[in-house]
Design an enzyme around this catalytic site. Structure first.
Site, PDB file in Angstrom:
ATOM      1  N   LEU A   1       8.299  -5.132  -7.355  1.00 60.88           N
ATOM      2  CA  LEU A   1       9.540  -5.826  -7.547  1.00 60.88           C
ATOM      3  C   LEU A   1      10.889  -5.741  -7.934  1.00 60.88           C
ATOM      4  CD1 LEU A   1       7.057  -8.986  -6.669  1.00 60.88           C
ATOM      5  CD2 LEU A   1       7.893  -6.724  -5.001  1.00 60.88           C
TER       6      LEU A   1
ATOM      7  N   LYS B   1     -12.839  -0.450  -0.522  1.00 63.06           N
ATOM      8  CA  LYS B   1     -11.816  -0.377   0.423  1.00 63.06           C
ATOM      9  C   LYS B   1     -11.626   0.936   1.488  1.00 63.06           C
ATOM     10  CE  LYS B   1      -6.562  -1.034   2.202  1.00 63.06           C
ATOM     11  NZ  LYS B   1      -5.310  -1.616   1.652  1.00 63.06           N
TER      12      LYS B   1
ATOM     13  N   SER C   1       6.351 -14.961 -20.517  1.00 67.60           N
ATOM     14  CA  SER C   1       6.470 -16.625 -21.111  1.00 67.60           C
ATOM     15  C   SER C   1       6.033 -16.742 -19.392  1.00 67.60           C
ATOM     16  CB  SER C   1       7.733 -16.409 -19.863  1.00 67.60           C
ATOM     17  OG  SER C   1       8.004 -18.178 -20.327  1.00 67.60           O
TER      18      SER C   1
ATOM     19  N   VAL D   1      -0.121 -10.937  -5.274  1.00 63.46           N
ATOM     20  CA  VAL D   1      -0.659 -11.593  -3.819  1.00 63.46           C
ATOM     21  C   VAL D   1      -0.707  -9.327  -3.907  1.00 63.46           C
ATOM     22  CG1 VAL D   1       0.323 -13.208  -3.123  1.00 63.46           C
ATOM     23  CG2 VAL D   1       1.646 -11.317  -2.906  1.00 63.46           C
TER      24      VAL D   1
ATOM     25  N   ILE E   1       1.887  -2.345  -4.931  1.00 67.18           N
ATOM     26  CA  ILE E   1       1.093  -1.380  -6.306  1.00 67.18           C
ATOM     27  C   ILE E   1       1.004  -0.295  -6.422  1.00 67.18           C
ATOM     28  CG2 ILE E   1      -1.063  -1.193  -8.237  1.00 67.18           C
ATOM     29  CD1 ILE E   1      -2.527  -4.001  -7.263  1.00 67.18           C
TER      30      ILE E   1
ATOM     31  N   ALA F   1       2.739  -5.126 -12.656  1.00 65.34           N
ATOM     32  CA  ALA F   1       3.916  -4.001 -12.654  1.00 65.34           C
ATOM     33  C   ALA F   1       3.707  -3.735 -14.656  1.00 65.34           C
ATOM     34  CB  ALA F   1       5.105  -4.542 -12.431  1.00 65.34           C
TER      35      ALA F   1
ATOM     36  N   GLU G   1       0.574  -1.971   5.010  1.00 63.98           N
ATOM     37  CA  GLU G   1      -0.375  -0.871   4.073  1.00 63.98           C
ATOM     38  C   GLU G   1      -0.369  -0.807   2.601  1.00 63.98           C
ATOM     39  OE1 GLU G   1      -1.578   1.652   5.694  1.00 63.98           O
ATOM     40  OE2 GLU G   1      -0.658   1.321   7.804  1.00 63.98           O
TER      41      GLU G   1
ATOM     42  N   GLY H   1       2.549  -9.348 -15.454  1.00 65.55           N
ATOM     43  CA  GLY H   1       1.735  -9.294 -14.221  1.00 65.55           C
ATOM     44  C   GLY H   1       1.447  -8.014 -14.086  1.00 65.55           C
TER      45      GLY H   1
END
Length: 510
Positions: free
Chosen positions: A337, A81, A42, A50, A350, A17, A346, A15
């Protein structure tokens, strides 16, 4: 070469991270003689995926990796952004923007907002947002890069971040990391072996029977914290009393509405809904308190407030606000996580991975694993979580909303000590202090406190070095310059097309 140097780094979980960690470690330390980096993930285990909105520090991480920005934007369907728009947080029908960059111009050695506060006492009702180029340009769907070569222009200090497809970003980083020698191993972890003397993890065992040994293990296994909690028993600091939202539903939808370079957060009766416009679709989600709304009601609210047709079924997530009491134990370091969760209000998810990687590389260990350095890592990690927590709680605490049990709970909760102090200091004479180089700047605290209706009863006395007439004249001039500069900027779509972005929207399969 040190005899006790780390030889094998094993990252458990992929993912965003995992691949940020792989790329970051490989970029900084990958050329050390004999160092091997292996990432185990895996395909059977999904990622949360998200975390699509970021804050300006992501540009530093990408630059450290040597990433070409235009190539990255094209590859991840990214948009730019300039800040976060908050709707209905203070009260229904009200909105404000937390911008990147600065407000106005400091004058007479005093921060700009003190002159703005003085202007309000003189009858100038102009909102603070009008003095931020990021806000004005963002609301007008415009974007341009900072221009440090134009020090007298508001563009010289504008800040920006990205909104992107997190899955595509992970794939982008994987290509980089594997190009730098990181090895990816497919497999589900079914067992862990530990050293009988030190208690350190010596290897993970995969479902195939393969054994992956290592010196340093980086736990990026998500909420379950496979190593840091499941093996090392880190413990969890629960902040649910301050941040009661414990579930989320995420769903992409077809592009529609505006494509402002802003992430949007709209308060709902039991939480809030995010809207993240990408090049090809919009990311949406509802973060909510299960004590105040059912999952079915939350899904109905989310689906009723999309700009276009949903492109998938809503993906449910369950979580608890807080962090591992120790993010580093022995030879196991948790990132993302696995180390903790603070809702993405906010866009800090990440960033917490990024800052954890930076902290790990600063304190990169030898095989002796010095406890003094581990303690330093843990203390700094907790401090960062506390700082972000207090800023998030501000959004819930400083509200006028009394239209639901959820908002009544949030409005009346006792704030953490650090937040209570900041509120008291601002209410007296508009003073804001940034503690120990914390993540959120004075500008950020000012934006949300003013946006959420926190009022200062005074301003810095030195602001009176300018006459009343001169104060009002300068305020008028600054907002005129901000507006004119924004009008001269290209639209975000024009800017994206200049760097070769397609902007063809995804459509729901018929």
């Amino acid at each position: 070469m040190r005899a006790d140097a780390i030889r094998r780094v094993v990252i458990v979980g992929g993912g965003t991270a995992g691949w940020m960690a792989a790329a970051g470690i490989a970029r900084v330390a990958g050329e050390l003689p004999g160092l091997e980096i292996e990432l185990v993930e895996s395909d059977e285990i999904g990622t949360v995926g998200v975390g699509e909105a970021t804050i300006p520090q992501i540009a530093l991480f990408n630059a450290m990796l040597g990433i070409d920005e235009a190539d990255f934007v094209r590859a991840t369907n990214a948009t730019y952004k300039l800040g976060i728009e908050f709707r209905d947080w203070t009260r229904l029908g009200h909105s404000y923007v937390h911008p990147f960059g600065f407000y106005g111009l400091d004058m007479k050695g005093v921060q700009f907002h003190h002159h703005w506060l003085k202007g309000r006492t003189l009858g100038d009702p102009t909102p603070l947002d009008a003095y931020s180029l990021a806000v004005v340009a963002g609301l007008r769907e415009r974007f341009a890069h900072p221009r440090p070569d134009q020090p007298n222009s508001p563009l010289s200090k504008i800040g920006y971040a990205f909104q992107f497809d997190a899955g595509l970003y992970a794939r982008y980083l994987r290509r980089l990391a594997e190009g730098w020698g990181v090895r990816r191993t497919e497999g589900r972890v079914v067992d862990v072996t530990r050293d009988g003397e030190t208690g350190h993890v010596s290897a993970i065992v995969l479902q195939s029977g393969a054994r992956v040994a290592g010196d340093l293990f980086v736990d990026c296994s998500g909420f379950r914290g496979l190593l840091i909690e499941g093996v090392m028993g880190a413990g969890f600091e629960d902040w649910s009393a301050w941040l009661p939202c414990d579930r989320a539903l995420a769903v992409p939808c077809e592009s529609g509405g505006d494509r402002r370079p802003l992430t949007r957060s709209t308060a709902r009766p039991a939480g809030w809904q995010w809207r993240i416009p990408l090049q090809h679709r919009i990311g949406n989600g509802y973060v909510y308190s299960s004590a105040h709304v059912s999952d079915d009601e939350a899904a109905a609210t989310l689906l009723a407030n999309l700009d276009g047709a949903p492109l998938a079924e809503p993906k449910p997530l369950r979580f608890k606000a807080g962090h591992r009491r120790r993010a580093w134990i022995g030879n196991v370091v948790a990132l993302g996580l696995a180390g903790g969760f603070l809702e993405p209000l906010e866009s800090t998810s990440i960033h917490l991975v990024q800052s954890g990687i930076a902290r790990l590389m600063t304190l990169f260990p030898a095989r002796g694993f010095d406890q003094l350095e581990i303690d330093r890592f843990n203390a700094e990690t907790v401090e960062e979580y506390v700082d972000i927590r207090d800023f998030l709680v501000l959004h819930y605490k400083a509200t006028e909303r009394d239209d639901s049990d959820f908002w009544n709970y949030c409005r009346t909760l006792a704030p953490p000590e650090g937040l209570a102090y900041k509120l008291a200091m601002f209410r007296r004479n508009g003073r804001i202090f940034r503690e120990h180089d914390e993540l959120f700047t004075e500008t950020s605290w000012l934006s949300v406190m003013v946006g959420q209706g926190v009022e200062a009863t005074g301003y810095h006395p030195v602001a009176d070095l300018l006459s009343d007439e001169e104060t009002l004249r300068r305020l008028h001039h600054i907002r005129d310059v901000v507006g004119q500069t924004a009008d001269a900027m290209p639209t975000q779509d024009e800017y994206l097309r200049r760097i070769g972005c397609d902007l063809t929207p995804l459509r729901r399969a018929s």
